[in-house]
Design an enzyme around this catalytic site. Sequence first.
Site, mmCIF file in Angstrom:
data_model
loop_
_atom_site.group_PDB
_atom_site.id
_atom_site.type_symbol
_atom_site.label_atom_id
_atom_site.label_comp_id
_atom_site.label_asym_id
_atom_site.label_seq_id
_atom_site.Cartn_x
_atom_site.Cartn_y
_atom_site.Cartn_z
ATOM 1 N N ASP A 30 -29.682 15.022 -29.480
ATOM 2 C CA ASP A 30 -30.146 14.748 -30.841
ATOM 3 C C ASP A 30 -30.146 13.234 -31.061
ATOM 4 O O ASP A 30 -29.211 12.533 -30.663
ATOM 5 C CB ASP A 30 -29.246 15.452 -31.865
ATOM 6 C CG ASP A 30 -29.884 15.520 -33.233
ATOM 7 O OD1 ASP A 30 -30.241 16.637 -33.662
ATOM 8 O OD2 ASP A 30 -30.034 14.460 -33.888
ATOM 9 N N ILE A 31 -31.187 12.745 -31.698
ATOM 10 C CA ILE A 31 -31.339 11.297 -31.909
ATOM 11 C C ILE A 31 -30.322 10.759 -32.925
ATOM 12 O O ILE A 31 -30.010 9.568 -32.918
ATOM 13 C CB ILE A 31 -32.790 10.990 -32.357
ATOM 14 C CG1 ILE A 31 -33.194 9.580 -31.977
ATOM 15 C CG2 ILE A 31 -32.993 11.257 -33.829
ATOM 16 C CD1 ILE A 31 -34.693 9.319 -32.148
ATOM 17 N N ASN A 86 -30.470 25.881 -38.411
ATOM 18 C CA ASN A 86 -30.791 25.663 -39.821
ATOM 19 C C ASN A 86 -32.096 26.378 -40.171
ATOM 20 O O ASN A 86 -33.068 26.311 -39.420
ATOM 21 C CB ASN A 86 -30.931 24.163 -40.105
ATOM 22 C CG ASN A 86 -29.596 23.444 -40.033
ATOM 23 O OD1 ASN A 86 -28.565 23.995 -40.429
ATOM 24 N ND2 ASN A 86 -29.598 22.224 -39.534
ATOM 25 N N GLY A 92 -31.104 22.398 -44.947
ATOM 26 C CA GLY A 92 -31.514 21.052 -44.554
ATOM 27 C C GLY A 92 -32.401 21.013 -43.333
ATOM 28 O O GLY A 92 -32.462 20.000 -42.637
ATOM 29 N N GLN A 93 -33.106 22.119 -43.051
ATOM 30 C CA GLN A 93 -34.018 22.104 -41.901
ATOM 31 C C GLN A 93 -35.091 21.033 -42.112
ATOM 32 O O GLN A 93 -35.722 20.981 -43.172
ATOM 33 C CB GLN A 93 -34.677 23.479 -41.723
ATOM 34 C CG GLN A 93 -35.531 23.579 -40.460
ATOM 35 C CD GLN A 93 -36.126 24.985 -40.244
ATOM 36 O OE1 GLN A 93 -36.016 25.843 -41.103
ATOM 37 N NE2 GLN A 93 -36.745 25.184 -39.105
ATOM 38 N N HIS A 99 -34.978 25.701 -33.460
ATOM 39 C CA HIS A 99 -34.132 25.041 -32.467
ATOM 40 C C HIS A 99 -32.680 25.367 -32.748
ATOM 41 O O HIS A 99 -32.301 25.643 -33.893
ATOM 42 C CB HIS A 99 -34.371 23.536 -32.481
ATOM 43 C CG HIS A 99 -34.230 22.904 -33.829
ATOM 44 N ND1 HIS A 99 -35.233 22.990 -34.790
ATOM 45 C CD2 HIS A 99 -33.213 22.232 -34.402
ATOM 46 C CE1 HIS A 99 -34.830 22.359 -35.882
ATOM 47 N NE2 HIS A 99 -33.609 21.902 -35.680
ATOM 48 N N HIS A 101 -28.946 23.916 -32.610
ATOM 49 C CA HIS A 101 -28.067 22.748 -32.453
ATOM 50 C C HIS A 101 -26.859 23.156 -31.623
ATOM 51 O O HIS A 101 -26.266 24.224 -31.864
ATOM 52 C CB HIS A 101 -27.560 22.275 -33.817
ATOM 53 C CG HIS A 101 -28.622 21.712 -34.717
ATOM 54 N ND1 HIS A 101 -28.855 20.360 -34.842
ATOM 55 C CD2 HIS A 101 -29.515 22.330 -35.535
ATOM 56 C CE1 HIS A 101 -29.841 20.163 -35.709
ATOM 57 N NE2 HIS A 101 -30.262 21.337 -36.153
HETATM 58 P P1 5GP Z 1 -32.920 20.370 -38.441
HETATM 59 O O1 5GP Z 1 -32.526 19.440 -39.558
HETATM 60 O O2 5GP Z 1 -34.390 20.730 -38.550
HETATM 61 O O3 5GP Z 1 -32.029 21.554 -38.251
HETATM 62 O O4 5GP Z 1 -32.722 19.532 -37.112
HETATM 63 C C1 5GP Z 1 -33.605 18.546 -36.677
HETATM 64 C C2 5GP Z 1 -32.818 17.620 -35.786
HETATM 65 O O5 5GP Z 1 -33.736 16.862 -35.029
HETATM 66 C C3 5GP Z 1 -31.930 16.629 -36.534
HETATM 67 O O6 5GP Z 1 -30.571 16.797 -36.146
HETATM 68 C C4 5GP Z 1 -32.487 15.270 -36.122
HETATM 69 O O7 5GP Z 1 -31.471 14.291 -35.937
HETATM 70 C C5 5GP Z 1 -33.212 15.580 -34.847
HETATM 71 N N1 5GP Z 1 -34.343 14.698 -34.584
HETATM 72 C C6 5GP Z 1 -35.274 14.271 -35.485
HETATM 73 N N2 5GP Z 1 -36.188 13.504 -34.865
HETATM 74 C C7 5GP Z 1 -35.829 13.446 -33.555
HETATM 75 C C8 5GP Z 1 -36.407 12.790 -32.408
HETATM 76 O O8 5GP Z 1 -37.422 12.111 -32.471
HETATM 77 N N3 5GP Z 1 -35.747 12.956 -31.228
HETATM 78 C C9 5GP Z 1 -34.615 13.703 -31.113
HETATM 79 N N4 5GP Z 1 -34.050 13.786 -29.897
HETATM 80 N N5 5GP Z 1 -34.050 14.342 -32.161
HETATM 81 C C10 5GP Z 1 -34.658 14.215 -33.363
#
Ligand code: 5GP
Length: 113
Positions: A30-31, A86, A92-93, A99, A101
């Site tokens: 995760d970034i 999420n 907070g998706q 995906h 985590h």
């Molecule tokens: P969500 O909030 O949808 O459950 O998770 C999305 C996740 O993707 C977040 O934890 C966010 O930090 C990660 N993320 C967003 N943009 C990027 C990216 O460009 N590269 C990577 N590796 N992770 C990302």
Amino acid sequence: MKDCLFCKIIAGEIPATKMYEDADMIIIKDIDPKAKNHFLCIPKRHFKLLAEMSEDDAVLVSRCLKKIPTLEKELGLENGYRLVINQGDDAGQTVFHLHIHILSGQKMGWTPA
Ligand code: 5GP
Ligand code: ZN
């Protein structure tokens, strides 16, 4: 899927640190890590929500769930880990490609902050 960040990462159009890849999934760092170790297991077929998951998608997700514990060393899972999916706004998706985590490497609390 056009305009999907994770489809672009899967296609190699956007760089990511890959921990694992096969025909079904990709696991990347995760970034913006929310734990000492924070990875994302992303099924390669695009769908948004568990509510939209087809039978074939469910097979893909179950392959992801079976694969993750086999990568104990690579993902630092030895002392336990947490999986989070999420779903929607309240959770907070932010990326609408399902995906999982993977959080590990530290003790974790239990508050939906
Ligand atoms: P969500 O909030 O949808 O459950 O998770 C999305 C996740 O993707 C977040 O934890 C966010 O930090 C990660 N993320 C967003 N943009 C990027 C990216 O460009 N590269 C990577 N590796 N992770 C990302
Ligand atoms: Zn996608």
